[in-house]
Design a protein around this motif. Structure first.
Motif, PDB file in Angstrom:
ATOM      1  N   LEU B  42       5.466   4.953  -0.078  1.00  0.00           N
ATOM      2  CA  LEU B  42       4.437   5.185  -1.077  1.00  0.00           C
ATOM      3  C   LEU B  42       3.498   3.990  -1.118  1.00  0.00           C
ATOM      4  O   LEU B  42       3.917   2.852  -0.929  1.00  0.00           O
ATOM      5  CB  LEU B  42       5.112   5.356  -2.445  1.00  0.00           C
ATOM      6  N   MET B  43       2.245   4.283  -1.346  1.00  0.00           N
ATOM      7  CA  MET B  43       1.300   3.186  -1.559  1.00  0.00           C
ATOM      8  C   MET B  43       0.580   3.407  -2.863  1.00  0.00           C
ATOM      9  O   MET B  43       0.107   4.505  -3.121  1.00  0.00           O
ATOM     10  CB  MET B  43       0.278   3.160  -0.439  1.00  0.00           C
ATOM     11  N   THR B  44       0.490   2.386  -3.643  1.00  0.00           N
ATOM     12  CA  THR B  44      -0.225   2.553  -4.898  1.00  0.00           C
ATOM     13  C   THR B  44      -0.829   1.244  -5.347  1.00  0.00           C
ATOM     14  O   THR B  44      -0.603   0.192  -4.751  1.00  0.00           O
ATOM     15  CB  THR B  44       0.698   3.139  -5.988  1.00  0.00           C
ATOM     16  N   GLU B  70       3.120  -1.629  -1.474  1.00  0.00           N
ATOM     17  CA  GLU B  70       3.534  -0.731  -0.429  1.00  0.00           C
ATOM     18  C   GLU B  70       5.045  -0.605  -0.510  1.00  0.00           C
ATOM     19  O   GLU B  70       5.762  -1.602  -0.534  1.00  0.00           O
ATOM     20  CB  GLU B  70       3.133  -1.247   0.948  1.00  0.00           C
ATOM     21  N   ILE B  71       5.515   0.631  -0.578  1.00  0.00           N
ATOM     22  CA  ILE B  71       6.948   0.859  -0.717  1.00  0.00           C
ATOM     23  C   ILE B  71       7.435   1.650   0.488  1.00  0.00           C
ATOM     24  O   ILE B  71       6.828   2.655   0.870  1.00  0.00           O
ATOM     25  CB  ILE B  71       7.224   1.659  -2.004  1.00  0.00           C
ATOM     26  N   SER B  77       6.553  -4.291  -0.837  1.00  0.00           N
ATOM     27  CA  SER B  77       5.625  -5.405  -0.617  1.00  0.00           C
ATOM     28  C   SER B  77       4.570  -5.375  -1.689  1.00  0.00           C
ATOM     29  O   SER B  77       3.899  -4.367  -1.877  1.00  0.00           O
ATOM     30  CB  SER B  77       4.935  -5.291   0.735  1.00  0.00           C
ATOM     31  N   ILE B  78       4.445  -6.446  -2.387  1.00  0.00           N
ATOM     32  CA  ILE B  78       3.472  -6.504  -3.473  1.00  0.00           C
ATOM     33  C   ILE B  78       2.428  -7.564  -3.184  1.00  0.00           C
ATOM     34  O   ILE B  78       2.752  -8.720  -2.927  1.00  0.00           O
ATOM     35  CB  ILE B  78       4.171  -6.807  -4.815  1.00  0.00           C
TER      36      ILE B  78
END
Lengths: 299, 135
Positions: B42-44, B70-71, B77-78
């Motif tokens: 997932l990207m958010t 980014e998950i 990753s933040i």
């Protein structure tokens, strides 16, 4: 044969030059430390961002963001990052050499730093915009540059944007690099080099293996929205990082150049002093000789 | 499969955090999200707020600014412009920054400045929120 006075004068002038170069060396080395730390600190962020973008761009096939659009390259935009001042070794001439390789008619330049702008103007190439950046680059400067680049790309003025800058490797080595900025997606090349030089091995391996199983990413709240936010930010940051690298390179190069200059001046002073003493001795001997001959003639 | 998540938090200034953890709760732009291992990729976007990390039965809290997440199944990753652990937050400083930002907002500014001041305001608010909750 120069007189003793001439030599004395030269020694004095070389000495004062040495003083100046020494002072510049000190200034550069204190700035260098700061600039190097800044450049290195930004790298993990840039690398991670790079990886995120990379996987994101692979997973959003159905949606192409305008900044990622690949077009046939008719006009090239180039961001040339140089220094403001000279006296920094071969930094600017190395950059100029890269610039010379580019086709004059199809390349539009945007410069950061005075020296680059002067060079582009002198060689009568196309200069679209000219930016300055401070000794400690701030994000706003990078944002202004990247905004201009994005505009040029989105308006169709240019079909791709490259950046020429000097990457800071270590104090003694700075390397000129040409990298693609736009369209994004080809950008991944931009920071690969960094990871080789500064990232631990594990990190690299992790980067090398694409995400497990090639699962597609979901986007929340939607690819358009997320990419729309992250891509401009990514560009801003890359430009910022490029500025930091350039600054670190500049100060390192200047420090080394000035150190060499100081060393040379010292050597020169040594040689001149020797010559001066020899000449002085010769003069004394000559005078003594004259006095004794005169006395013998009289007596 | 791995039953821990590798959490990486990176800001432009430094790598703040890089460890294996059990669970991450983060302030997504559309609400809080709890992330366990094996999450779908997932990207958010990240909103300014409180991020909590569970590791071996213990919980840590950090104040984060806006950014991106980014998950993947084994990694979170933040990328954010601010990340401060709860115990490192200086409440007085954050409060002062908040007031300064609010005062600045009252002035006439162009859009870019407004965005910048708003970001600082969000940062200080996030810090204050985290600090006051975990005293």
């Amino acid at each position: 044969m120069p007189s003793t006075r001439d030599i004395r004068r030269r020694i004095k002038s070389v000495k004062s030059t040495a003083q100046i170069t020494k002072a510049m060396q000190m200034v550069a080395s204190s700035k260098m430390r700061k600039a190097q730390l800044a450049a290195l600190a930004g790298r993990p962020y840039a690398v991670l961002m790079n990886r995120v973008i990379l996987s994101a761009s692979q997973d959003s096939q159905d949606f192409v963001h305008p900044l990622m659009e690949k077009r046939e390259i008719r006009k090239r935009g180039v961001l040339a990052v140089s220094t403001d001042k000279g006296l920094c070794g071969a930094l600017n001439s190395n950059m100029a050499r890269e610039v010379m390789k580019l086709d004059r008619d199809t390349t539009v330049f945007v410069t950061a730093g005075k020296k680059g702008a002067q060079f582009i103007a002198r060689t009568k190439r196309m200069l679209a915009a000219e930016f300055l950046y401070k000794d400690a680059p701030v994000f706003a400067e990078a944002r202004a540059i990247s905004k201009k680049l994005q505009e040029m790309f989105l308006n169709g003025e240019v079909d791709c944007v490259d950046v020429i800058f000097t990457r800071f490797v270590n104090t003694l080595t700075q390397r000129v690099e040409v990298r693609r900025l736009l369209p994004i997606g080809e950008t991944q090349m931009l920071l690969n080099e960094t990871s080789v030089t500064s990232q631990p091995k594990a990190e690299q391996e992790q980067r090398a293996t694409p995400e497990a199983g090639g699962l597609e990413h979901l986007f929340e709240p939607g690819a358009e929205h997320v990419l729309g936010a992250i891509l401009p930010h990514f560009l801003n940051f890359i430009v910022y990082q490029v500025l930091l690298e350039a600054k670190a390179s500049e100060h390192s190069a200047r420090m080394v150049a000035m150190k060499n200059a100081t060393d040379n001046a010292k050597q020169l002073i040594k040689d001149l002093t020797l010559e001066y003493n020899k000449l002085r001795q010769a003069n004394i001997t000559k005078e003594l000789l004259e006095i004794t001959t005169a006395q013998m003639a009289l007596g | 499969m791995a039953n821990t998540l590798k959490l990486e938090i990176v800001t432009p200034e430094s790598k703040v955090y890089s460890e294996d953890v059990d669970m991450v709760t983060l302030p997504g732009i559309e609400g809080e999200m709890g992330i366990f291992p094996m999450h779908v990729p997932l990207m958010t976007q990240l909103a300014a707020g409180e991020l909590s990390v569970r590791k071996g039965g213990q919980e840590f809290f950090l104040a984060v600014g806006e950014g991106f997440v980014e998950i993947t199944g084994e990694r979170v990753s933040i990328l954010t412009d601010m990340a401060i652990a709860a115990e490192n937050i200086d409440e007085a400083k954050a409060e002062e920054a908040r007031q300064r930002a609010e005062a600045r907002l009252a002035e006439k500014l162009d859009d870019e400045e407004v965005a910048m001041v708003k970001a600082t305001l969000d940062h200080s608010l996030a810090q204050l929120r985290v600090k006051r909750r975990h005293r």
